[in-house]
Design an enzyme around this catalytic site. Structure first.
Site, PDB file in Angstrom:
ATOM      1  CD  GLU A  26      -0.924   0.679   3.676  1.00  0.00           C
ATOM      2  OE1 GLU A  26      -1.410   1.806   3.468  1.00  0.00           O
ATOM      3  OE2 GLU A  26      -0.977   0.109   4.775  1.00  0.00           O
ATOM      4  CE  LYS A 161      -3.001   1.571  12.160  1.00  0.00           C
ATOM      5  NZ  LYS A 161      -3.057   1.052  10.802  1.00  0.00           N
TER       6      LYS A 161
HETATM    7  N1  PSU Z   1      -0.314   0.467   8.847  1.00  0.00           N
HETATM    8  C1  PSU Z   1       0.764   1.206   9.203  1.00  0.00           C
HETATM    9  N2  PSU Z   1       0.706   2.536   8.952  1.00  0.00           N
HETATM   10  C2  PSU Z   1      -0.383   3.134   8.334  1.00  0.00           C
HETATM   11  C3  PSU Z   1      -1.500   2.330   7.955  1.00  0.00           C
HETATM   12  C4  PSU Z   1      -1.410   1.003   8.253  1.00  0.00           C
HETATM   13  O1  PSU Z   1       1.763   0.681   9.721  1.00  0.00           O
HETATM   14  O2  PSU Z   1      -0.365   4.337   8.096  1.00  0.00           O
HETATM   15  C5  PSU Z   1      -2.682   2.952   7.226  1.00  0.00           C
HETATM   16  C6  PSU Z   1      -3.278   1.947   6.234  1.00  0.00           C
HETATM   17  O3  PSU Z   1      -3.310   2.549   4.975  1.00  0.00           O
HETATM   18  C7  PSU Z   1      -4.669   1.686   6.755  1.00  0.00           C
HETATM   19  C8  PSU Z   1      -5.001   3.020   7.340  1.00  0.00           C
HETATM   20  O4  PSU Z   1      -5.568   1.285   5.746  1.00  0.00           O
HETATM   21  O5  PSU Z   1      -3.788   3.335   8.035  1.00  0.00           O
HETATM   22  C9  PSU Z   1      -6.217   2.958   8.230  1.00  0.00           C
HETATM   23  O6  PSU Z   1      -6.797   4.221   8.284  1.00  0.00           O
HETATM   24  P1  PSU Z   1      -8.272   4.386   8.918  1.00  0.00           P
HETATM   25  O7  PSU Z   1      -8.109   3.963  10.345  1.00  0.00           O
HETATM   26  O8  PSU Z   1      -8.576   5.853   8.762  1.00  0.00           O
HETATM   27  O9  PSU Z   1      -9.181   3.518   8.139  1.00  0.00           O
END
Ligand code: PSU
Ligand code: MN
Length: 304
Positions: A26, A161
């Site tokens: 990504e 996370k």
């Molecule tokens: N994992 C990481 N760093 C990030 C992300 C994931 O180590 O920045 C990003 C991914 O792109 C994931 C997003 O889809 O964070 C999730 O964002 P939200 O919680 O707004 O859906």
């Protein structure tokens, strides 16, 4: 016509045609997940790791009105330097950005969409989005989870996370039938740490077993993704209590500033980095590398 919106680079195109192993990567993690220049170096090194382990890397972003599958070094540099100036694009953003030819960095959800359109089944990242703490009031549930419910791509990550509500995220995943596999672990890793206090659904011994499970799921037309939770290496993990404290402070600060929606995750990651004096960023980079190794092995087993 889908070709009008999909731009697959020749190396990836050839790998698809020849049934060679490919790992999707990504780009929001580049633009919004890490600062420059660590983001650029990490993105390039992660591609090298995928190659070292025998697969073709395909980093994905929105470039010139297309979902670009397989970026050039210049494009990675552009995303890394743009940082939060580039739009963080998840599923709901694709129609607008592509029709207006506005560039964007893909989250887990939109990267899965592009990978699926290209026929790539294995994707590696850091950590997936999930159900945020306080979601009973805010309704903040990442679009990544609905994508996992619907799109046939396996996602290798270091668990859920630590800034999220792991218990609620597991409930959501169960409801939508998304298997949560642990790679050589019974315990769900929590991004910066191997431990979380929560269990995975199944402990998988190796990449071959995981590839077999993927083939079984999709042969049965059980649509949707699979989470492969790969613990951060023991010697790279952070102290659980130190992280808990930093995350609690970051969450309180976020509340005070009224930060919500798509800005939440980037803010929390950046704040935690500050509070740990950069240690969380180092751990984040290491777990991303560790996931890329496993993803390449799974992609190889999946092609056999
Ligand atoms: N994992 C990481 N760093 C990030 C992300 C994931 O180590 O920045 C990003 C991914 O792109 C994931 C997003 O889809 O964070 C999730 O964002 P939200 O919680 O707004 O859906
Ligand atoms: Mn959200």
């Amino acid at each position: 016509m889908i070709e009008n919106y999909l731009d697959i680079n020749p190396e990836v195109e050839n790998a698809i045609a020849s049934n060679l192993p490919i790992v999707a990567l990504e780009s929001t993690i580049i633009s919004h997940g890490m600062p420059y220049p660590q983001n650029k170096n990490t993105a390039l090194h992660v591609e090298q790791i995928v190659r070292d382990y025998g697969a073709v890397p395909a980093t994905i972003a929105l470039i010139d009105g297309k979902l670009k599958v397989g970026l050039t070094e210049n494009e990675i540099d552009y995303l890394a330097k743009s940082g939060s100036k580039i739009i963080k694009a998840s599923r709901r953003d694709l129609p607008y950005l592509l029709s207006q030819k506005i560039d964007g960095a893909t989250t887990v959800s939109s990267t899965m969409i592009a990978a699926d359109l290209a026929g790539i089944r294995v994707f590696s990242t850091g950590g997936i989005g999930g159900v945020h703490r306080g979601a009973t009031e805010t309704f903040d549930i990442s679009a990544d989870l609905q994508e996992l419910a619907n799109t046939n791509v396996a996602v290798v990550c270091a668990g859920i996370k630590a800034i999220l509500d792991l218990g609620l995220t597991l409930e959501y995943l169960e409801t939508f039938g998304i298997p949560v596999l642990g790679y050589q672990t019974d315990e769900l890793p929590e991004f910066y740490t191997q431990k979380s206090g929560f269990k995975v659904n199944y402990n998988m011994k190796n990449a071959t077993e995981i590839a077999e499970l993927l083939k079984t799921k999709w042969s049965l037309n059980l649509k949707g993704g699979v989470i492969i939770a790969n613990p951060i290496p023991k010697d790279k993990q952070l102290d659980f209590d130190v992280m808990k404290k930093a995350i609690d402070i970051a969450l309180a600060e976020e509340k005070k500033l009224g930060i919500k929606g798509k800005d939440s995750t980037p803010f929390l990651l950046q704040k935690v980095k500050e509070l740990t004096g950069g240690l969380s960023l180092e751990a984040n980079i290491e777990l991303v590398y560790n996931n890329a190794k496993l993803a390449a092995q799974i992609a190889k087993a999946f092609c056999n």
